[in-house]
Design a protein around this motif. Structure first.
Motif, short mmCIF file in Angstrom:
data_model
loop_
_atom_site.label_atom_id
_atom_site.label_comp_id
_atom_site.label_asym_id
_atom_site.label_seq_id
_atom_site.Cartn_x
_atom_site.Cartn_y
_atom_site.Cartn_z
N THR A 138 8.33 16.96 55.67
CA THR A 138 8.41 16.09 54.49
C THR A 138 9.24 16.72 53.37
N GLN A 139 9.80 17.90 53.66
CA GLN A 139 10.63 18.58 52.65
C GLN A 139 9.86 18.78 51.34
N THR A 140 8.60 19.22 51.47
CA THR A 140 7.76 19.40 50.29
C THR A 140 7.82 20.84 49.79
N PRO A 141 8.15 21.03 48.50
CA PRO A 141 8.05 22.38 47.95
C PRO A 141 6.59 22.82 48.00
N PRO A 142 6.29 23.99 48.59
CA PRO A 142 4.89 24.40 48.82
C PRO A 142 4.03 24.39 47.56
N ASP A 143 4.62 24.73 46.41
CA ASP A 143 3.78 24.80 45.21
C ASP A 143 3.46 23.41 44.65
N MET A 144 3.96 22.37 45.30
CA MET A 144 3.58 21.01 44.89
C MET A 144 2.38 20.51 45.66
N LEU A 145 1.95 21.29 46.64
CA LEU A 145 0.77 20.89 47.43
C LEU A 145 -0.42 21.75 47.04
N GLU A 146 -1.54 21.10 46.79
CA GLU A 146 -2.78 21.82 46.52
C GLU A 146 -3.81 21.33 47.53
N LEU A 147 -4.55 22.26 48.11
CA LEU A 147 -5.58 21.89 49.07
C LEU A 147 -6.94 22.07 48.41
N GLU A 148 -7.80 21.07 48.54
CA GLU A 148 -9.16 21.16 47.98
C GLU A 148 -10.15 21.47 49.09
N LEU A 149 -10.84 22.58 48.93
CA LEU A 149 -11.84 23.02 49.90
C LEU A 149 -13.17 23.18 49.19
N THR A 150 -14.25 22.93 49.89
CA THR A 150 -15.56 23.16 49.27
C THR A 150 -16.00 24.60 49.54
N GLU A 151 -16.96 25.06 48.73
CA GLU A 151 -17.49 26.40 48.92
C GLU A 151 -17.99 26.62 50.34
N SER A 152 -18.66 25.59 50.87
CA SER A 152 -19.28 25.77 52.19
C SER A 152 -18.22 26.03 53.27
N VAL A 175 -4.71 26.48 46.32
CA VAL A 175 -6.02 26.09 46.85
C VAL A 175 -7.01 25.97 45.70
N ALA A 176 -7.75 24.89 45.68
CA ALA A 176 -8.80 24.69 44.67
C ALA A 176 -10.15 24.61 45.37
N ILE A 177 -11.17 25.12 44.70
CA ILE A 177 -12.54 24.97 45.22
C ILE A 177 -13.13 23.71 44.63
N ASP A 178 -13.44 22.76 45.50
CA ASP A 178 -13.95 21.46 45.09
C ASP A 178 -15.47 21.51 44.91
N ASP A 179 -15.98 20.62 44.08
CA ASP A 179 -17.43 20.46 43.90
C ASP A 179 -18.11 21.77 43.53
N PHE A 180 -17.44 22.58 42.72
CA PHE A 180 -17.99 23.91 42.43
C PHE A 180 -19.32 23.81 41.69
N GLY A 181 -20.24 24.69 42.09
CA GLY A 181 -21.55 24.73 41.45
C GLY A 181 -22.64 24.15 42.33
N THR A 182 -22.23 23.38 43.35
CA THR A 182 -23.23 22.76 44.22
C THR A 182 -23.58 23.66 45.41
N GLY A 183 -22.75 24.65 45.69
CA GLY A 183 -23.03 25.57 46.80
C GLY A 183 -23.76 26.78 46.28
N PHE A 184 -23.71 27.85 47.04
CA PHE A 184 -24.49 29.02 46.65
C PHE A 184 -23.63 30.26 46.50
N SER A 185 -22.31 30.10 46.49
CA SER A 185 -21.46 31.29 46.57
C SER A 185 -21.43 32.07 45.26
N GLY A 186 -21.32 31.40 44.14
CA GLY A 186 -21.26 32.11 42.87
C GLY A 186 -19.89 32.69 42.62
N LEU A 187 -19.63 32.99 41.36
CA LEU A 187 -18.28 33.39 40.97
C LEU A 187 -17.91 34.80 41.41
N SER A 188 -18.89 35.69 41.54
CA SER A 188 -18.56 37.06 41.93
C SER A 188 -17.94 37.04 43.33
#
Ligand code: C2E
Ligand code: MG
Ligand code: MG
Ligand code: MG
Length: 278
Positions: A138-152, A175-188
């Motif tokens: 698709t000739q997409t510049p990589p920094d124009m794509l963001e992937l949303e992943l959950t903590e789990s 990469v972005a972490i979606d729905d942050f705060g609902t899992g158990f990973s924590g910021l550390s």
């Protein structure tokens, strides 16, 4: 081949759940038809930079309408598609469609498109190669794509997850972490992951103007995120009061019905032309 894949997961699903409700079985075959006929849709919801008031990016959200006009919520069909393996072809379609639409969005001033991923997609052996192929096709510049992943997703198979995240970062895909705060990973824990953004789950934003505990949690997430260099997006922003609090807490970005609901590409392009209003 996609169908074969679906069938294998279907057997897995049956073993796990023992049985599936009759309505799920019907939905599954209707979903397969929608995938085969490319009848799924992508809607886009703007993400606003609080410091400028402008739309910086959009999140792609899958939509599915039955032939009789009934809309099935992703809250219902995404878990089904994950259980049956149909999320593999459906997710691949969404990724490619978003990268294709990105060219029009870019002309309208949008910097980036965010695409949601399921665990099954992310943990597949050829996942990175698939991303590479979509970017090239698709000739997409990589920094124009963001992937949303959950903590789990990241907790599931951490070694593989970190490896894939590092390759994505090297390639320039965000990469972005979606729905942050609902899992158990924590910021550390998140500090050790190569991600760039957190999306605070809507659950914390909903009562933000009257819930002291939600204010404490939200402020805590924003403070810690900024200390480890992560950008923060608040999900589900619906009121002026919420925006005022979020800005006061130093939250960089917001997304929600206050600004705009998810909409088809053609509507979004019109909306973007008039978005000086925001
Ligand atoms: P998500 O990724 O957390 O997406 C945000 C959800 O919040 C969307 O729901 C959006 O319509 C909704 N939302 C946004 N602003 C507001 C608001 O101000 N108030 C309220 N009440 N809701 C708001 P949607 O589109 O129903 O999607 C639900 C979930 O389904 C998504 O949550 C995501 O986890 C999943 N999903 C949607 N599309 C895809 C996809 O293409 N692939 C995968 N794997 N999952 C998807
Ligand atoms: Mg999302
Ligand atoms: Mg979310
Ligand atoms: Mg969500």
């Amino acid at each position: 081949q996609a169908k074969q894949q679906g069938r294998n997961h279907w057997q897995f699903y049956n073993k796990q759940r023992k049985s599936m409700s009759a309505s799920d079985i019907i939905l599954r075959s209707q979903l397969q038809q929608a995938i085969d006929n490319e009848a799924l849709q992508l809607y886009y919801q703007p993400i606003i930079d609080f410091s400028t008031g402008k739309i910086v990016s959009v999140e792609a959200l899958m939509r599915w309408t039955l032939n009789d006009g009934t809309a099935i919520s992703p809250v219902e069909f995404i878990p089904l598609a994950e259980a049956t393996g149909q999320i593999i072809p459906a997710g691949a379609w969404a990724l490619k469609q978003a990268c294709t639409d990105l060219h029009k969005l870019q002309q309208a001033g949008v910097q980036r498109v965010a695409v949601n991923l399921s665990a099954l997609q992310f943990h597949r052996a050829n996942f990175f190669e698939q991303i590479e192929k979509v970017l090239n096709d698709t000739q997409t510049p990589p920094d124009m794509l963001e992937l949303e992943l959950t903590e789990s997703i990241l907790m599931e198979n951490t070694d593989n997850a970190i490896n894939v995240l590092e390759r994505l970062r090297e390639r320039g895909v965000r990469v972005a972490i979606d729905d942050f705060g609902t899992g158990f990973s924590g910021l550390s824990y998140l500090k050790t992951l190569p991600v760039t953004k957190l999306k605070i789950d809507r659950a914390f934003i909903k009562e933000l103007d009257h819930s002291l505990s939600d204010q404490v949690i939200t402020q805590g997430i924003i403070n810690m995120a900024s200390q480890v260099g992560l950008e923060v997006i608040a999900e589900g922003v619906e009121t002026k009061e919420q925006i005022a609090i979020l800005k006061q807490f130093g939250c960089g970005y917001g997304q929600g019905y206050y600004f705009a609901r998810p909409m088809p590409l053609t509507d979004l392009l019109i909306f973007l032309q008039n978005s000086d209003l925001i």
